[in-house]
Enzyme design. Structure first.
Site, PDB file in Angstrom:
ATOM      1  N   THR A 373       0.890  -1.148   0.000  1.00  0.00           N
ATOM      2  CA  THR A 373       0.000   0.000   0.000  1.00  0.00           C
ATOM      3  C   THR A 373       0.928   1.196   0.000  1.00  0.00           C
ATOM      4  O   THR A 373       2.136   1.056   0.008  1.00  0.00           O
ATOM      5  CB  THR A 373      -0.890  -0.052   1.269  1.00  0.00           C
ATOM      6  OG1 THR A 373      -1.566  -1.298   1.282  1.00  0.00           O
ATOM      7  CG2 THR A 373      -1.906   1.060   1.336  1.00  0.00           C
ATOM      8  N   THR A 391      -4.188   2.165  -2.168  1.00  0.00           N
ATOM      9  CA  THR A 391      -3.494   0.920  -2.494  1.00  0.00           C
ATOM     10  C   THR A 391      -4.064   0.249  -3.731  1.00  0.00           C
ATOM     11  O   THR A 391      -5.185   0.548  -4.161  1.00  0.00           O
ATOM     12  CB  THR A 391      -3.600  -0.064  -1.299  1.00  0.00           C
ATOM     13  OG1 THR A 391      -2.816  -1.229  -1.569  1.00  0.00           O
ATOM     14  CG2 THR A 391      -5.038  -0.479  -1.062  1.00  0.00           C
ATOM     15  N   ASP A 415      -9.384  -8.917  -0.321  1.00  0.00           N
ATOM     16  CA  ASP A 415      -9.579  -8.513   1.066  1.00  0.00           C
ATOM     17  C   ASP A 415     -10.926  -8.946   1.621  1.00  0.00           C
ATOM     18  O   ASP A 415     -11.185  -8.770   2.813  1.00  0.00           O
ATOM     19  CB  ASP A 415      -9.422  -6.996   1.203  1.00  0.00           C
ATOM     20  CG  ASP A 415      -7.982  -6.592   1.459  1.00  0.00           C
ATOM     21  OD1 ASP A 415      -7.137  -7.484   1.639  1.00  0.00           O
ATOM     22  OD2 ASP A 415      -7.690  -5.381   1.476  1.00  0.00           O
ATOM     23  N   SER A 444     -10.753  -3.074   5.292  1.00  0.00           N
ATOM     24  CA  SER A 444      -9.384  -2.632   5.063  1.00  0.00           C
ATOM     25  C   SER A 444      -8.664  -2.422   6.387  1.00  0.00           C
ATOM     26  O   SER A 444      -9.286  -2.187   7.426  1.00  0.00           O
ATOM     27  CB  SER A 444      -9.385  -1.314   4.288  1.00  0.00           C
ATOM     28  OG  SER A 444      -8.083  -0.750   4.246  1.00  0.00           O
ATOM     29  N   GLY A 465       1.261  -1.692   4.360  1.00  0.00           N
ATOM     30  CA  GLY A 465       1.664  -2.915   5.016  1.00  0.00           C
ATOM     31  C   GLY A 465       0.581  -3.928   5.274  1.00  0.00           C
ATOM     32  O   GLY A 465       0.717  -4.772   6.157  1.00  0.00           O
ATOM     33  N   GLY A 466      -0.548  -3.887   4.533  1.00  0.00           N
ATOM     34  CA  GLY A 466      -1.594  -4.874   4.751  1.00  0.00           C
ATOM     35  C   GLY A 466      -2.097  -4.819   6.179  1.00  0.00           C
ATOM     36  O   GLY A 466      -2.305  -3.756   6.750  1.00  0.00           O
TER      37      GLY A 466
END
Length: 564
Positions: A373, A391, A415, A444, A465-466
């Site tokens: 992201t 992202t 996601d 998210s 960073g997820g």
């Protein structure tokens, strides 16, 4: 911060305290306005906009479009994200431009013909592409609070795409790594390689098809993306490859203005993003839990603090999985309860000071996302502030460039939860709030965050960073508020991550004392080393000097803090 890993615990803590006392790594300091992002070129574009009379929103829009050109691994017009805006006067607001599921989406879409979970379909196919939100969201933010003409904010990105820009060392390595993925898609290979050969640092990367798409957005606004030629090119790519997005899906997409979440931590006001981002809930909930501990006394990097932080993370991520999703599909989410001091106090009671908790898909011992992201922070001369995270999901998203359109598509449908009830110890989550449905926004971890003190702007932070985003942002706040680090020190300091499942502490392998890690193992923590986590971009307002301090995360190259 220097890296020492063989010190006894007491000396390691003294070393970290000394780094803070000596000033550590110096931040970038300016008087008036600043942009901090993962692309120094884009930061310069944003700073130029403010020097030309634009405000923080204008700079954010220009920076975001520029990053769609110069930082293609995450900067985008084919993805989505969130923006938190704190005006110098008035109430803060938030803009949700998260991607949305197409009308053909359904909860079982990631299972194959045998009823088995299909990872490739979920993450690496045209079906994994959500309806993009970035263009609509940036336009909504500009229309709400921008001051300069829209065309002037998109034009720098047009020029960067058409005329090209110098490839930096970081982009050279990033593009080279992605060539095997690009080889699956002729348009991607043509755009990001020289007939299959990698671009080298110092060479010029031009993207003429992207420039044409940006021109349509410049001249027509969102209609230049969601309708007409650009939309037709995107939908044609879908139809040719089994994707689900239609022209009707594109035209139906709308960004949403939402009310930010407001919390507090040791006298600081904390402003975060509400669902469908879980970032605001997560950061505030964890801060509330940790507020009951004297983190400063224990010291940065101590086993006691790392234990407390990981236990707070564990509990918050369990709440995330159980309760959070798109608010338009989950109207009964207990957000107010989750960010309350009372809920944090009850969770804090369940933390054993000497023993790690146990988390499994079936039970808890307490009562009751890709890492690619990008984030940037903006503060203008009037102290209006923007924290923006957006992202494509994976690095370069799906790796699919729209033929003729020149822009990368996201793989954000990944996601959504895998399937109803499919929660595993390895980290798959199957809880109901985040299952795929038509026009639903996927949950998210993006956590754009702003702090204020006594009515004045104090800090702007965020990270890619997820699922690690929430915890990276949390630690930048703790580093500044509890450990009194400056912006650069707060960014440089070592990081950890716990997300409930899998049940382990992920940590930056060279940043913590072996003695500290040994203590954590004795407490029952499973430890998992990694090379780096996140890429936080931080701005702090120094109340004493009035200066802005910028912290650029060098874990990923090519970033920059630019101001005047």
């Amino acid at each position: 911060m220097l890296r020492l890993t063989a010190l006894p615990l007491s000396l390691f803590m003294l070393f970290n305290a000394a780094c803070v006392a000596w000033g550590g790594n110096a931040p970038t300091r300016v008087r008036t306005a600043m942009v901090v992002s993962q692309s120094e070129i884009a930061s310069q574009v944003g700073a130029d906009v403010m020097q030309a009379g634009g405000n923080a929103i204008d700079a954010a829009v220009a920076t975001a479009f520029a990053m769609a050109v110069t930082h293609p691994s995450a900067g985008n017009i084919g993805g989505g994200g969130f923006l938190v805006f704190r005006p110098a006067d008035g109430e803060p607001t938030a803009f949700d431009f998260r991607e949305q599921a197409p009308a053909a989406a359904h909860p079982l879409m990631w299972l194959n013909e045998k009823g088995e979970y299909d990872y490739e379909r979920h993450h690496e196919s045209h079906q994994a592409v959500g309806v993009p939100g970035t263009v609509a969201g940036l336009h909504m933010a500009w229309k709400t609070a921008g001051t300069l003409p829209w065309k002037s904010l998109v034009e720098p990105a047009v020029r960067l795409a058409a005329d090209g820009f110098v490839v930096g060392d970081g982009l050279e390595r990033s593009l080279k790594e992605q060539i095997p993925r690009f080889e699956q898609y002729p348009a991607s290979l043509a755009q990001f390689t020289k007939a299959g050969e990698p671009y080298l640092a110092g060479e010029i990367l031009k993207q003429p098809e992207l420039a044409k798409t940006l021109e349509r957005i410049r001249d027509q606004g969102p209609a230049g993306f969601y309708e007409g030629e650009t939309a037709r090119l995107l939908v044609h790519a879908m139809e040719a490859n089994g994707g689900l997005i239609t022209l009707a899906d594109m035209k139906a997409y709308q960004a949403k203005r939402r009310t930010p979440l407001i919390g507090s931590y040791r006298g600081y006001e904390v402003i975060g993003m509400p669902p469908p981002s879980s970032g605001g809930v997560g950061v505030i909930e964890m801060l509330n839990i940790l507020e009951g501990f004297d983190l400063r006394a224990a010291g940065f990097g101590s086993a006691a603090n790392l234990h407390r932080m990981s236990e707070a993370m564990r509990r918050s991520f369990a709440d995330r999985a159980h309760y959070l999703g798109d608010p338009d599909f989950n109207p009964e989410m207990p957000v107010a309860s989750l960010i309350s001091k009372e809920h944090a106090a009850e969770l804090r009671k369940t933390i054993d000071a000497t023993q790690a908790s146990i988390s499994t898909p079936e039970s808890f011992v307490w009562p009751y996302e890709s890492v690619e992201t990008t984030h940037f922070s903006v503060v203008d001369a009037d102290r209006n502030a923007v924290s923006l995270t957006y992202t494509l999901e994976y690095a370069y998203g799906s790796a699919i460039v729209v033929p003729g359109g020149g822009f990368l598509l996201n793989n954000e449908m990944g996601d959504f939860n895998a399937a109803p009830g499919m929660t595993t110890a390895g980290g798959l989550i199957g809880t109901k709030p985040n299952l795929a449905l038509p026009q639903k926004r996927m949950l998210s971890s993006m956590s754009p965050t702003i702090l204020a003190k006594d009515g004045e702007l104090f800090m702007v932070t965020g990270s890619p960073g997820g699922r690690t985003i929430i915890n990276t942002v949390l630690q930048t706040v703790l580093n500044v508020v509890d450990h009194q680090m400056n912006a650069q020190e707060a960014v440089d300091a070592g990081r950890i991550h716990h997300q409930w499942l899998p049940s382990r502490i992920q940590y930056e392998g060279q940043e913590f004392s072996p003695d500290t890690l040994a203590i954590l193992r004795k407490m029952g923590h499973a430890l998992y080393p990694i090379s780096k986590q996140g890429a936080a971009e931080v701005i702090i307002v120094n109340a004493k000097t009035g200066q802005l301090e910028g912290g650029v995360d060098r874990r990923r190259p090519d970033g920059g803090a630019v101001g005047y």
